[in-house]
Design a protein around this motif. Structure first.
Motif, mmCIF file in Angstrom:
data_model
loop_
_atom_site.group_PDB
_atom_site.id
_atom_site.type_symbol
_atom_site.label_atom_id
_atom_site.label_comp_id
_atom_site.label_asym_id
_atom_site.label_seq_id
_atom_site.Cartn_x
_atom_site.Cartn_y
_atom_site.Cartn_z
ATOM 1 N N ILE A 38 0.897 -1.359 -0.176
ATOM 2 C CA ILE A 38 -0.202 -0.334 -0.083
ATOM 3 C C ILE A 38 0.855 1.184 -0.476
ATOM 4 N N ARG A 39 2.193 1.347 1.153
ATOM 5 C CA ARG A 39 3.037 2.329 1.250
ATOM 6 C C ARG A 39 3.994 2.712 1.288
ATOM 7 N N MET A 40 5.419 3.192 0.959
ATOM 8 C CA MET A 40 6.308 3.001 1.270
ATOM 9 C C MET A 40 6.921 4.355 1.763
ATOM 10 N N SER A 41 8.102 3.568 3.323
ATOM 11 C CA SER A 41 8.392 5.265 3.804
ATOM 12 C C SER A 41 9.561 5.720 3.110
ATOM 13 N N GLY A 42 10.288 7.092 3.726
ATOM 14 C CA GLY A 42 11.310 7.683 3.200
ATOM 15 C C GLY A 42 12.837 6.541 2.867
ATOM 16 N N ASN A 43 12.781 5.616 3.710
ATOM 17 C CA ASN A 43 13.730 4.948 3.905
ATOM 18 C C ASN A 43 13.666 3.373 3.187
ATOM 19 N N GLY A 44 12.396 3.439 2.453
ATOM 20 C CA GLY A 44 12.510 1.479 1.896
ATOM 21 C C GLY A 44 11.642 1.078 3.123
ATOM 22 N N ALA A 91 -8.184 -5.690 9.561
ATOM 23 C CA ALA A 91 -7.108 -4.716 9.698
ATOM 24 C C ALA A 91 -5.893 -4.408 8.567
ATOM 25 N N MET A 92 -6.721 -3.183 8.190
ATOM 26 C CA MET A 92 -5.595 -2.678 7.087
ATOM 27 C C MET A 92 -4.420 -1.522 6.716
ATOM 28 N N ALA A 93 -3.564 -1.631 7.149
ATOM 29 C CA ALA A 93 -2.251 -0.717 7.036
ATOM 30 C C ALA A 93 -2.630 0.364 6.100
ATOM 31 N N VAL A 94 -2.068 1.306 5.976
ATOM 32 C CA VAL A 94 -2.297 2.471 5.536
ATOM 33 C C VAL A 94 -0.952 3.323 4.722
ATOM 34 N N ALA A 95 -0.187 3.461 5.789
ATOM 35 C CA ALA A 95 0.354 4.186 5.098
ATOM 36 C C ALA A 95 1.843 3.688 7.065
ATOM 37 N N VAL A 96 2.951 3.397 6.231
ATOM 38 C CA VAL A 96 4.206 3.950 6.887
ATOM 39 C C VAL A 96 5.037 5.215 6.990
ATOM 40 N N ASN A 97 6.178 4.907 8.361
ATOM 41 C CA ASN A 97 6.658 6.224 8.330
ATOM 42 C C ASN A 97 8.382 5.284 8.508
ATOM 43 N N ASP A 98 9.703 6.195 8.579
ATOM 44 C CA ASP A 98 10.723 5.553 9.035
ATOM 45 C C ASP A 98 11.024 4.702 9.836
ATOM 46 N N SER A 99 9.810 5.578 11.247
ATOM 47 C CA SER A 99 10.214 4.658 12.186
ATOM 48 C C SER A 99 9.576 3.662 11.992
ATOM 49 N N LEU A 100 9.055 2.747 11.195
ATOM 50 C CA LEU A 100 8.424 1.680 11.381
ATOM 51 C C LEU A 100 7.348 1.904 12.057
ATOM 52 N N GLU A 101 6.672 2.655 11.973
ATOM 53 C CA GLU A 101 5.152 3.152 12.822
ATOM 54 C C GLU A 101 4.251 3.113 11.220
ATOM 55 N N LEU A 102 2.987 2.411 11.804
ATOM 56 C CA LEU A 102 1.814 2.168 11.250
ATOM 57 C C LEU A 102 0.508 2.591 10.937
ATOM 58 N N SER A 326 2.366 1.285 -10.054
ATOM 59 C CA SER A 326 3.602 2.006 -9.093
ATOM 60 C C SER A 326 2.177 2.572 -8.010
ATOM 61 N N THR A 327 3.295 2.105 -7.256
ATOM 62 C CA THR A 327 2.061 2.235 -5.618
ATOM 63 C C THR A 327 2.734 4.058 -5.169
ATOM 64 N N ASP A 328 4.059 3.946 -5.677
ATOM 65 C CA ASP A 328 5.142 4.894 -4.017
ATOM 66 C C ASP A 328 6.083 5.384 -5.077
ATOM 67 N N ILE A 329 7.043 6.158 -4.305
ATOM 68 C CA ILE A 329 8.231 6.796 -4.882
ATOM 69 C C ILE A 329 8.510 7.375 -3.611
ATOM 70 N N ASN A 330 10.159 7.423 -2.696
ATOM 71 C CA ASN A 330 10.144 7.776 -1.654
ATOM 72 C C ASN A 330 11.609 8.930 -2.237
ATOM 73 N N GLU A 331 11.921 10.026 -1.262
ATOM 74 C CA GLU A 331 13.228 11.055 -1.841
ATOM 75 C C GLU A 331 14.105 10.767 -2.160
ATOM 76 N N ALA A 332 14.865 8.795 -2.089
ATOM 77 C CA ALA A 332 15.481 8.260 -2.614
ATOM 78 C C ALA A 332 15.301 7.926 -4.525
ATOM 79 N N GLY A 333 14.011 8.541 -4.591
ATOM 80 C CA GLY A 333 13.750 7.781 -5.813
ATOM 81 C C GLY A 333 13.362 6.325 -6.229
ATOM 82 N N THR A 334 13.791 5.440 -4.976
ATOM 83 C CA THR A 334 13.281 4.050 -4.824
ATOM 84 C C THR A 334 11.263 4.490 -5.520
ATOM 85 N N VAL A 335 10.975 3.380 -5.939
ATOM 86 C CA VAL A 335 9.762 3.201 -6.817
ATOM 87 C C VAL A 335 9.000 1.836 -5.992
#
Length: 355
Positions: A38-44, A91-102, A326-335
């Motif tokens: 569903i989603r990717m964080s900035g650190n992958g 349960a369904m997660a919709v987002a994640v951050n760099d600290s692995l919080e959902l 495609s589902t997401d792209i982060n600051e590193a350019g990872t898709v």
């Protein structure tokens, strides 16, 4: 990992992209995901959901109920989080951050997952849609009888975002919120609200015949670019018309893929590089879908799922792939990309740009 080098036509597009991380292509990392991402964080880190349990009502074999649970990829491996929610909580997660919080929702309402603990934000009709790296989530809740945007932090609780009458979609690390509302012309319009509550309306695309504004909604707001301060919003308007908007310059750009019958943008980073999904020209769904990327400054995308005959490299999907996307792209350019096969199995990949 395997490497995909961009074809000569894509290389030509990229040749004028100064400062791009998309110089030659991508290395492809496969994630052993048990279900859709569903989603990717900035650190992958990546989150998604999978079917945790199915039950058939006795005597009614046609009626089978299945329940979802979140999964989390932490950069090393995939964890199923069924034990944190229960197999029938759906349960369904919709987002994640760099600290692995959902953040996500289940049968009991919205939840915030941090450090192995699930916290319920409470409130009425609460849903959380995104979480930034400052551990601030954004969503919607009924406050004083009005369904409106809210933020949520553990140990702070739900706080109205001061945007009644609007719908929040995403939040970045600067606390900027992207969302939409129905304007006085009864047209859905996107907006950006900064951390102090100042709202900037995003202009709508217009109908080519009538010249009137069409319904538009955002899907993602980027981080603020550390060098330029630029902030981008990606969204989609009626009629398969995606757009990018840059806040500082006030520039609205319509994205295209000539000949595609179904086109959408899903995410954008602070360099203005956007990822999306499209049906290839002349093809049909579901096997005609592909993952695409718009380099910064380009309104025409690159197909990320192609075989480069010049370099003898292979696309990331198999011949039985359906719904490549495609589902997401982060600051590193990872898709973040993926597909499902004709048997219903899901496959997830991280495409890391090579320098």
């Amino acid at each position: 990992m395997k490497k995909i080098l961009l074809a000569s036509t894509a290389a030509a597009l990229l040749s004028g992209f100064a400062g791009s991380t998309y110089a030659v292509g991508f290395t492809v990392q496969s994630i052993n995901s048990p279900g859709p991402a569903i989603r990717m964080s900035g650190n992958g880190a990546v989150t998604g959901y999978f079917v945790a349990k199915c039950s058939t009502i006795n005597g009614y074999e046609r009626f089978t109920y299945c329940y979802n649970a979140p999964w989390l990829f932490d950069g090393k491996g995939v964890s199923k989080l069924t034990n944190k929610f229960g197999s029938t909580s759906n349960a369904m997660a919709v987002a994640v951050n760099d600290s692995l919080e959902l953040v996500g929702a289940d049968a009991n309402g919205a939840w915030f997952y941090s450090g192995g603990t699930v916290t319920r934000p409470g409130g009425t009709n609460t849903r959380l849609f995104a979480v930034n790296n400052n551990r601030v989530a954004v969503g919607m809740s009924t406050v004083s009888g009005v369904y409106q945007p809210v933020t949520y932090e553990n140990n702070t609780g739900l706080v109205p975002a001061g945007l009644p009458g609007k719908t929040a979609v995403d939040i970045n690390d600067a606390g900027m919120i992207a969302g939409w509302y129905t304007n006085s012309s009864n047209v859905q319009q996107s907006f950006i609200a900064d951390a102090s509550g100042v709202v900037t309306d995003i202009p709508n695309l217009v109908d080519a015949t009538s010249g009137t504004a069409i319904n538009c909604r955002p899907v993602r707001i980027s981080q603020a670019n550390a060098a330029t301060g630029q902030v981008w919003v990606a969204g989609n308007c009626a009629g398969n018309r995606p757009f990018l908007y840059e806040l500082n310059s006030g520039t609205l750009t319509e994205l295209s893929y000539p000949g595609s019958s179904n086109l959408s943008v899903v995410s954008v980073n602070s360099q203005g590089v956007a990822a999306g999904t499209a049906v290839k020209p002349g093809a049909f769904a579901p096997d005609g879908y592909t993952a695409i990327l718009w380099p910064a400054g380009s309104t025409t995308p690159i197909d990320l799922n192609v075989t480069d005959a010049l370099n003898g490299t292979q696309a990331f999907s198999s011949g039985t792939a359906w719904n490549v996307h495609s589902t997401d792209i982060n600051e590193a350019g990872t898709v973040l990309t993926g597909y499902n096969d004709t048997s219903g199995n899901f496959y997830t990949f991280l495409l890391h740009p090579t320098l």
